[in-house]
Design a protein around this motif. Structure first.
Motif, short mmCIF file in Angstrom:
data_model
loop_
_atom_site.label_atom_id
_atom_site.label_comp_id
_atom_site.label_asym_id
_atom_site.label_seq_id
_atom_site.Cartn_x
_atom_site.Cartn_y
_atom_site.Cartn_z
N SER A 97 1.02 -1.16 0.03
CA SER A 97 0.15 -0.39 -0.21
C SER A 97 0.73 1.40 -0.35
O SER A 97 0.72 2.27 -0.71
CB SER A 97 -0.89 0.08 1.11
OG SER A 97 0.14 -0.37 2.45
N THR A 134 -7.03 -8.35 0.89
CA THR A 134 -6.61 -7.68 2.05
C THR A 134 -7.05 -6.88 2.03
O THR A 134 -8.44 -6.50 1.49
CB THR A 134 -5.04 -7.00 0.85
OG1 THR A 134 -4.95 -5.46 2.30
CG2 THR A 134 -5.25 -6.35 -0.38
N TYR A 159 -2.96 0.33 -4.47
CA TYR A 159 -2.65 -1.46 -4.08
C TYR A 159 -4.46 -1.83 -3.70
O TYR A 159 -4.54 -3.07 -4.24
CB TYR A 159 -2.38 -1.09 -2.75
CG TYR A 159 -2.27 -2.64 -2.05
CD1 TYR A 159 -1.35 -3.14 -2.89
CD2 TYR A 159 -2.49 -2.45 -0.57
CE1 TYR A 159 -1.19 -4.98 -1.88
CE2 TYR A 159 -2.16 -3.77 -0.30
CZ TYR A 159 -1.62 -4.54 -0.49
OH TYR A 159 -1.56 -6.07 -0.02
N THR A 200 1.51 -0.61 5.26
CA THR A 200 0.40 0.31 6.45
C THR A 200 0.83 -0.32 7.51
O THR A 200 1.09 0.60 8.82
CB THR A 200 -0.26 1.04 5.88
OG1 THR A 200 -0.98 1.46 4.30
CG2 THR A 200 -0.88 1.47 7.21
N THR A 201 0.88 -1.92 7.44
CA THR A 201 0.95 -2.40 8.88
C THR A 201 1.92 -2.58 9.36
O THR A 201 2.29 -3.72 10.65
CB THR A 201 -0.06 -3.64 8.79
OG1 THR A 201 0.39 -4.19 7.51
CG2 THR A 201 -1.73 -3.64 8.17
C1 AKB Z 1 -0.21 -3.26 3.81
O1 AKB Z 1 0.07 -3.15 4.49
O2 AKB Z 1 -0.22 -2.78 2.87
C2 AKB Z 1 -0.35 -4.92 3.74
C3 AKB Z 1 -1.89 -5.11 4.06
C4 AKB Z 1 -2.31 -5.26 4.96
O3 AKB Z 1 -2.51 -5.28 2.55
N1 AKB Z 1 0.00 -5.20 5.19
#
Ligand code: AKB
Length: 332
Positions: A97, A134, A159, A200-201
């Protein structure tokens, strides 16, 4: 490329009792090596081929077959599938992302054009195809607490847009050509021995490393940012379970899967039980924060639980103990 108009052309010749021959694309990302090790225990070392466009470290070469594959090169992909008699394909190549927002045209190429190649090669060669989606496939107008499988999906990242496209294209190929497409929407995945990149996570992986090494962590999301999360062992098991599920048990082809949901503050409190001197500070990254604020806070995965028996093992306390044990901390 030959995508026939006849929907029955691809009626499955794969029987669930055959030993699959597996190809994993994007194999050097956060999940590929763990998935390869997991599948090799079940299907045999030589039946699982890991691939990427990068050169792997030596220990990965020694763990089982590794080859170069470029999902943007259709002929290369087809050659690999044919030469290795591939029957199952796990498609992990993607820009995540946050990094996708910094490289929109590359993300579009890898996440959308690459997916088209994978779909076509899978349809042409009658493969069973897994594509991860996701929480990022939802957006600010989706219900966020909880987010069901079927609801409005208007993500605001390239994404997320590419993942909604993947869900829809996979399902379209399933209904149009009989492609055996299976897809899980993953929460943020937390792994000990592999790093995510550009998500992002990611904070929820890095925090363990920094807590053990330095006793402190600077978080790039606000303390109250609640997101769905899952430990990698649960993620890999969910992936294999949905791939092995009898087709007639699947009422859908794209499922939410969930385990836990927490904020950085919740995670810090749990870490403090093991590392009393641990300190967390906040220095918010506006791009990541805006993304997180548009994502689900809780994920409704009742369809996965009902249809193919999904059940997670790791909640927050087990996650923290397991991660700290891996990082060699003295967990009290
Ligand atoms: C992200 O943070 O982009 C990935 C997801 C949650 O798809 N880890």
């Amino acid at each position: 490329r030959q995508i026939p108009a006849d929907a029955n052309f691809y009626s499955s010749s794969f029987s669930g009792t055959d030993q699959p021959r597996v190809l994993i694309t994007g194999g050097l990302g956060q999940l590929g090596v763990g998935l390869a090790n997991f599948l090799r225990k079940r299907f045999g070392k030589d039946n699982v081929i890991l691939s990427d466009i990068r050169k792997p470290p030596d220990h990965i070469f020694h763990g089982g077959p590794f080859i170069y594959s470029d999902i943007l090169d259709y002929k290369n992909l087809r050659e690999i599938v044919v030469n290795n008699r591939i029957t199952w394909l796990f498609h992990y190549s993607a820009l995540l992302s946050a990094i996708g927002e910094a490289n929109v045209s590359l993300a579009r190429a890898v996440n959308i054009t690459g997916l088209h190649n994978v779909l076509d090669v899978a349809a042409e060669h009658n493969l069973r195809l897994f594509v991860p989606s996701t929480i990022g496939a939802f957006g600010p107008t989706s219900p966020r607490n909880p987010t069901p499988d079927i609801c409005i999906q208007r993500p605001r990242t390239i994404y997320g847009v590419s993942k909604v496209h993947a869900e829809l294209m996979g399902e379209y190929y399933h209904y149009r050509y009989g492609l055996d497409f299976r897809c899980l929407r993953y929460p943020g995945i937390i792994s000990a021995d592999s790093q995510p990149g550009g998500g992002t996570t990611d904070y929820a992986v890095q925090i363990f490393h920094d807590a053990v090494k330095n006793g402190k962590f600077e978080c790039n999301l606000k303390s109250s940012t609640r997101l769905p999360m899952m430990y990698i062992d649960d993620c890999l098991r969910a992936t294999l379970e949905v791939m092995e599920a009898p087709a007639e048990s699947l009422s859908m082809r794209t499922y939410n899967v969930n385990a836990m949901s927490f904020t950085p503050e919740d995670l810090a409190q749990e870490l403090l039980k093991h590392i009393p001197e641990f300190q967390i500070t906040y220095n918010v990254d506006s791009v990541r924060q805006a993304i997180a604020d548009s994502w689900p806070m809780n994920f409704d995965d009742s369809n996965a639980r009902k249809d193919w028996g999904w059940k997670h093992d790791f909640d927050l306390p087990e996650l923290v103990t397991t991660m700290l044990n891996f990082h060699g901390s003295d967990t009290r």
